[in-house]
Design a protein around this motif. Structure first.
Motif, short mmCIF file in Angstrom:
data_model
loop_
_atom_site.label_atom_id
_atom_site.label_comp_id
_atom_site.label_asym_id
_atom_site.label_seq_id
_atom_site.Cartn_x
_atom_site.Cartn_y
_atom_site.Cartn_z
N GLU A 228 0.96 -1.26 -0.21
CA GLU A 228 0.07 0.15 0.27
C GLU A 228 0.29 1.25 0.08
OE1 GLU A 228 -2.21 -2.60 1.89
OE2 GLU A 228 -0.69 -2.34 1.79
N LEU A 229 2.14 1.40 0.71
CA LEU A 229 2.35 2.72 1.07
C LEU A 229 3.20 2.52 -0.70
CD1 LEU A 229 4.56 4.97 1.90
CD2 LEU A 229 5.90 3.22 2.63
N LEU A 230 3.86 2.04 -1.42
CA LEU A 230 4.51 1.44 -2.60
C LEU A 230 3.58 2.58 -3.75
CD1 LEU A 230 5.97 -1.54 -3.81
CD2 LEU A 230 7.08 0.52 -3.35
N ALA A 231 1.54 2.15 -3.40
CA ALA A 231 0.72 2.59 -4.53
C ALA A 231 1.11 4.08 -3.19
CB ALA A 231 -0.21 2.06 -3.88
N TYR A 232 1.45 4.42 -2.69
CA TYR A 232 0.84 5.42 -2.35
C TYR A 232 2.22 6.39 -2.65
CZ TYR A 232 -0.85 9.31 0.73
OH TYR A 232 -0.77 10.58 1.92
N LEU A 233 3.27 5.83 -2.77
CA LEU A 233 4.20 6.86 -2.66
C LEU A 233 3.92 7.19 -4.59
CD1 LEU A 233 7.11 4.93 -1.59
CD2 LEU A 233 6.43 6.97 -1.25
N ALA A 234 3.51 6.75 -5.27
CA ALA A 234 2.99 6.30 -6.95
C ALA A 234 2.28 7.87 -7.17
CB ALA A 234 2.65 5.15 -7.38
N LYS A 235 0.92 7.56 -5.53
CA LYS A 235 -0.33 8.16 -5.94
C LYS A 235 0.61 10.10 -6.17
CE LYS A 235 -4.36 9.56 -4.49
NZ LYS A 235 -5.57 8.75 -3.39
N ALA A 236 1.46 10.01 -5.07
CA ALA A 236 1.95 11.63 -4.96
C ALA A 236 3.13 12.15 -5.26
CB ALA A 236 3.09 11.24 -3.04
#
Length: 291
Positions: A156-164
């Motif tokens: 979930e953090l990997l996805a959050y980083l990409a979104k940010a």
């Protein structure tokens, strides 16, 4: 929380495309500094905030280490990536600003250097947001690169980083070439510039009264770094350094690092680049393959 222990690749990243380094280089070197300062000692153990001698390990960054590292980069005419926790940028702007002025890249390293934890997901996301806010406030930058505090991550953090808006990470230990993460939904994630644990200076040059460990000098560290670099160079990989001003900014270790970097420069066929430059090159290779 339940844990899925079924047999499967735990990092479902996309396969690395064929890598051709720029300018005929045989391999690449990525010089990365983690400017943790006191956050290395208080992020995961807040009670240390009242232990001034313990936190003085990290205080060395602002008093000596960052300046000496910048002097070394200037001496060797090299550019590096400095992964700066947001707290560090707010606490020590006077020594962080020269990093930017010297033309180095600023990367994201959390806010208080808290280890990402899937069981504390909201807190982990907050570390990302506060890190961005602090770096924008203190230095006027919004980084595209991220190195995980304490070197941890989760889907979930990997996805959050990409979104940010993060375009690359430099935390994982599972390759010698850059690759692109695949998110849990199958979509492409950020580029990974993987780390070789042998090049983390903390392993050889940091100890403390609360967790004493042996320290290793030139005769142990420099031959290890040279041998590991030479082998990675022969395989055409990227040698990624995980360095800390509170370690490699110390007098003897500063000279070890200088001698290692001089050895790499003397090869003549190593592309020494920032994380942003390596990412841009990787993305161009992807576009070329798509064409």
């Amino acid at each position: 929380m339940t844990y899925d222990l079924s047999p499967r690749p735990l990092n479902p990243a996309f396969k690395t495309p064929p890598i051709i380094w720029p300018n005929g280089a045989k391999s690449a070197l990525f010089i990365g500094f983690d400017v943790d300062a006191e956050t290395a000692w208080i992020g995961n153990n807040p009670s240390n905030v009242d232990r001034m001698v313990t936190t003085s390990h990290g205080g060395y960054d602002a008093r000596v280490g960052i300046t000496k590292i910048l002097q070394l980069m200037e001496e060797l005419a090299l550019k590096a990536t400095f992964f700066v926790p947001g707290w560090t940028a707010l606490a020590h702007p006077a020594v962080c600003e020269p990093i930017l002025k010297a033309g180095h890249e600023i990367g994201h390293h959390g806010y208080l250097h808290k280890m990402p934890d899937r069981e504390k997901m909201d807190e982990s996301f907050e570390e990302i947001d506060r890190g961005f806010e602090a770096l924008e406030k203190a230095l006027g930058v919004r980084p595209i690169g991220y190195r995980a505090p304490s070197g941890e991550n989760f889907p979930e953090l990997l996805a959050y980083l990409a979104k940010a808006g993060i375009r690359y990470s430099s935390s994982f230990r599972d390759d010698i070439l850059p690759y692109r993460h695949q998110l849990a939904d199958g979509k492409p994630g950020v580029v990974e510039i993987p780390v070789n644990f042998a090049f983390d200076d903390w392993n050889f040059g940091m100890s403390s009264r609360t967790s004493p460990r042996a320290l290793f000098g030139r005769e142990a560290v420099l031959p290890l770094w040279v041998d590991e670099f030479e082998a990675t160079h022969a395989w055409g990989g990227v040698t990624t350094l995980v360095l800390h001003p509170q370690v490699s900014g110390r007098p003897m270790r500063w000279h070890i690092l200088r001698d290692f970097l001089r050895h790499v420069q003397a090869k003549g066929d190593v592309w020494i680049a920032t994380g942003a430059e390596i990412t841009e090159h990787f993305e161009q290779l992807e576009r070329d393959m798509g064409a």
